[in-house]
Design a protein around this motif. Structure first.
Motif, PDB file in Angstrom:
ATOM      1  N   TYR A  50       0.864  -1.180   0.128  1.00 15.36           N
ATOM      2  CA  TYR A  50       0.064   0.096  -0.207  1.00 15.36           C
ATOM      3  C   TYR A  50       0.994   1.260   0.003  1.00 15.36           C
ATOM      4  O   TYR A  50       1.834   1.366   0.561  1.00 15.36           O
ATOM      5  N   SER A 104      -3.339   3.450   1.088  1.00  9.59           N
ATOM      6  CA  SER A 104      -3.999   3.744   0.085  1.00  9.59           C
ATOM      7  C   SER A 104      -3.688   2.726  -0.925  1.00  9.59           C
ATOM      8  O   SER A 104      -2.356   2.417  -1.339  1.00  9.59           O
ATOM      9  N   SER A 105      -4.527   2.188  -1.605  1.00 11.72           N
ATOM     10  CA  SER A 105      -4.291   1.406  -3.067  1.00 11.72           C
ATOM     11  C   SER A 105      -4.374   2.202  -4.321  1.00 11.72           C
ATOM     12  O   SER A 105      -3.905   1.845  -5.165  1.00 11.72           O
ATOM     13  N   ASN A 106      -4.521   3.434  -4.133  1.00 14.56           N
ATOM     14  CA  ASN A 106      -4.663   4.396  -5.174  1.00 14.56           C
ATOM     15  C   ASN A 106      -3.194   5.127  -5.232  1.00 14.56           C
ATOM     16  O   ASN A 106      -2.342   4.737  -4.496  1.00 14.56           O
ATOM     17  N   THR A 107      -2.936   6.266  -6.125  1.00 13.89           N
ATOM     18  CA  THR A 107      -1.975   7.057  -6.251  1.00 13.89           C
ATOM     19  C   THR A 107      -1.741   7.600  -4.902  1.00 13.89           C
ATOM     20  O   THR A 107      -2.520   8.354  -4.461  1.00 13.89           O
ATOM     21  N   GLY A 115      -7.922   8.708  -1.853  1.00 14.64           N
ATOM     22  CA  GLY A 115      -7.557   7.163  -2.161  1.00 14.64           C
ATOM     23  C   GLY A 115      -7.344   6.618  -0.958  1.00 14.64           C
ATOM     24  O   GLY A 115      -7.178   5.412  -1.169  1.00 14.64           O
ATOM     25  N   ARG A 119      -7.784   4.677   2.320  1.00 17.77           N
ATOM     26  CA  ARG A 119      -9.046   3.949   2.770  1.00 17.77           C
ATOM     27  C   ARG A 119      -9.049   3.310   4.086  1.00 17.77           C
ATOM     28  O   ARG A 119     -10.102   3.279   4.912  1.00 17.77           O
TER      29      ARG A 119
END
Length: 122
Positions: free
Chosen positions: A32, A99-102, A108, A110
């Motif tokens: 992550y 976060s698993s996003n940018t 992003g 979580r």
């Protein structure tokens, strides 16, 4: 699900230093992107610093550049925030998040820790 627990907050005089730590509950946290956020009373939560899980790319908000350093030890499932030259305006509850996003995009994130209080006296 990733569980995050912050530690290292406290009371420090202006100009002092603190190091925050964030322990993650599982080894997959190393996949992550991780970040530190803060929220002062009456203010919105803001991203302070972030680090990608691969490559170690980092982001800092302008107000902490040159004073704060984010780092991670994936072998220990731990995220750090070294804070130096602290100012009264750094006073806030500090949260770590995953976060698993940018990594530099606040929306992003979580998974969140419970927060640790940092108070800087003048």
């Amino acid at each position: 699900q990733v569980q995050l627990v912050e530690s290292g907050g406290g009371l420090v005089q202006a100009g002092g230093s603190l190091r925050l730590s964030c322990a993650a509950s599982r080894s997959t946290s190393s996949r992550y992107n991780m970040g530190w956020f803060r929220q002062a009373p009456g203010q919105e939560r803001e991203i302070v610093a972030a680090i990608s899980w691969i490559g170690g790319n980092t982001y800092y908000t302008d107000s902490v550049k040159g004073r704060f350093t984010i780092s991670r030890d994936n072998a220990k499932n731990t995220l750090y925030l070294q804070m130096t030259s602290l100012k009264p305006e750094d006073t806030a509850v500090y949260y770590c998040a995953a976060s698993s996003n940018t990594y530099y995009l606040p929306n992003g994130y979580r998974y969140w820790g419970q927060g640790t209080q940092v108070t800087v006296s003048s």
